[in-house]
Write an enzyme that holds these catalytic residues in place. Sequence first.
Site, mmCIF file in Angstrom:
data_model
loop_
_atom_site.group_PDB
_atom_site.id
_atom_site.type_symbol
_atom_site.label_atom_id
_atom_site.label_comp_id
_atom_site.label_asym_id
_atom_site.label_seq_id
_atom_site.Cartn_x
_atom_site.Cartn_y
_atom_site.Cartn_z
ATOM 1 N N ASP A 51 0.731 -1.179 -0.104
ATOM 2 C CA ASP A 51 -0.139 -0.097 -0.003
ATOM 3 C C ASP A 51 0.893 1.254 -0.019
ATOM 4 O O ASP A 51 0.528 2.372 -0.048
ATOM 5 C CB ASP A 51 -1.020 0.082 1.156
ATOM 6 N N SER A 52 2.146 0.824 0.064
ATOM 7 C CA SER A 52 3.043 2.299 -0.133
ATOM 8 C C SER A 52 2.738 2.656 -1.677
ATOM 9 O O SER A 52 3.224 3.875 -2.075
ATOM 10 C CB SER A 52 4.649 1.752 -0.168
ATOM 11 N N LYS A 120 -1.483 -9.381 2.768
ATOM 12 C CA LYS A 120 -0.534 -9.172 3.808
ATOM 13 C C LYS A 120 -1.652 -8.052 4.907
ATOM 14 O O LYS A 120 -2.205 -7.034 4.195
ATOM 15 C CB LYS A 120 0.636 -8.459 3.714
ATOM 16 N N GLU A 122 -1.750 -5.499 8.563
ATOM 17 C CA GLU A 122 -0.787 -4.926 9.498
ATOM 18 C C GLU A 122 -1.592 -5.232 11.086
ATOM 19 O O GLU A 122 -2.874 -4.753 10.990
ATOM 20 C CB GLU A 122 -0.733 -3.312 9.211
ATOM 21 N N GLU A 189 8.754 -4.404 10.728
ATOM 22 C CA GLU A 189 9.395 -3.074 10.185
ATOM 23 C C GLU A 189 9.807 -2.094 11.421
ATOM 24 O O GLU A 189 9.061 -2.100 12.516
ATOM 25 C CB GLU A 189 8.113 -2.311 9.692
HETATM 26 O O1 KIV Z 1 3.505 -1.162 1.709
HETATM 27 C C1 KIV Z 1 4.627 -1.374 1.879
HETATM 28 O O2 KIV Z 1 5.671 -1.178 0.963
HETATM 29 C C2 KIV Z 1 4.898 -2.390 2.762
HETATM 30 C C3 KIV Z 1 6.528 -2.652 3.228
HETATM 31 C C4 KIV Z 1 7.237 -1.498 3.317
HETATM 32 C C5 KIV Z 1 6.819 -3.715 3.947
HETATM 33 O O3 KIV Z 1 4.437 -2.723 3.711
#
Ligand code: KIV
Length: 271
Positions: A51-52, A120, A122, A189
Amino acid sequence: MSVHKEVKRVTTHTLQAMKARGEKISMLTGYDFSMARILDEAGIDVILVGDSASNVMAGHETTLPITLDQMIYHAQSVVRGVKRALVIVDLPFGSYQGNSKLALQSAIRIMKESGAHAVKMEGGHEIQESIKRILSAGIPVMGHLGLVPQSIYKFGTYTVRAKEEVEAEQLRNDAKLLQELGCFGMVLEKIPAKLTKEVSESLLIPTIGIGAGMHADGQVLVTHDLLGITKDFQPRFLRRYMNLFEDIKTAVQSYVNDVKIKDFPNQKEQY
Ligand code: KIV
């Protein structure tokens, strides 16, 4: 008879076997077809449709604004470019917290509409009902502990997490819980390297670190950071392998100049 060798796909089981034999896992973010093809051909084990994308692709300050539809669009593009790597997709903010039915619907949409291999999420104990429900549908889940950017407004800063014993103990417990629930791995992280070592050694499933030191079972970076496209982001944990922002700028300046001076296109570049 085909002369092409069958590509052996990386699976969640491959990652666990890699940990068991002490082979480190490489993971990078990917958001589009062209970059995914390059990462895959280069031999990356895992591509995370992170989600980055909200930051590096859309220019938002945080990861919170990106939507499930947008994540699915990025995931579809990445899956089309990949032959070998495992593709994991972040469930975006608002698509799974506090509502396990919604979480399952979101995960199913990602798997059905993108063809990705896992999701994934969080968090630890606070999202365990959502994790359980998604796993019960046969969808592999990767956890994410430590600095969890979707909770940035709770933390207030992007500094190192779990430096204090109370938070470190909570992280140890959450890591154990994620393994017990059935997650196939987890991202750690921005936590102290010593804590990463302890947690990684205590688990059978692999840990993938970002800013978490050398003892994680694998490493992940945001591809745009590694390539130097996001030039203003320079945390201590980041190793830059290129300075693409400047390289691309120089190339574009040359192109602009060539057009202006009527050098491009030349005789050989036209029909
Ligand atoms: O969204 C992302 O890029 C991430 C990584 C930094 C692990 O969750």
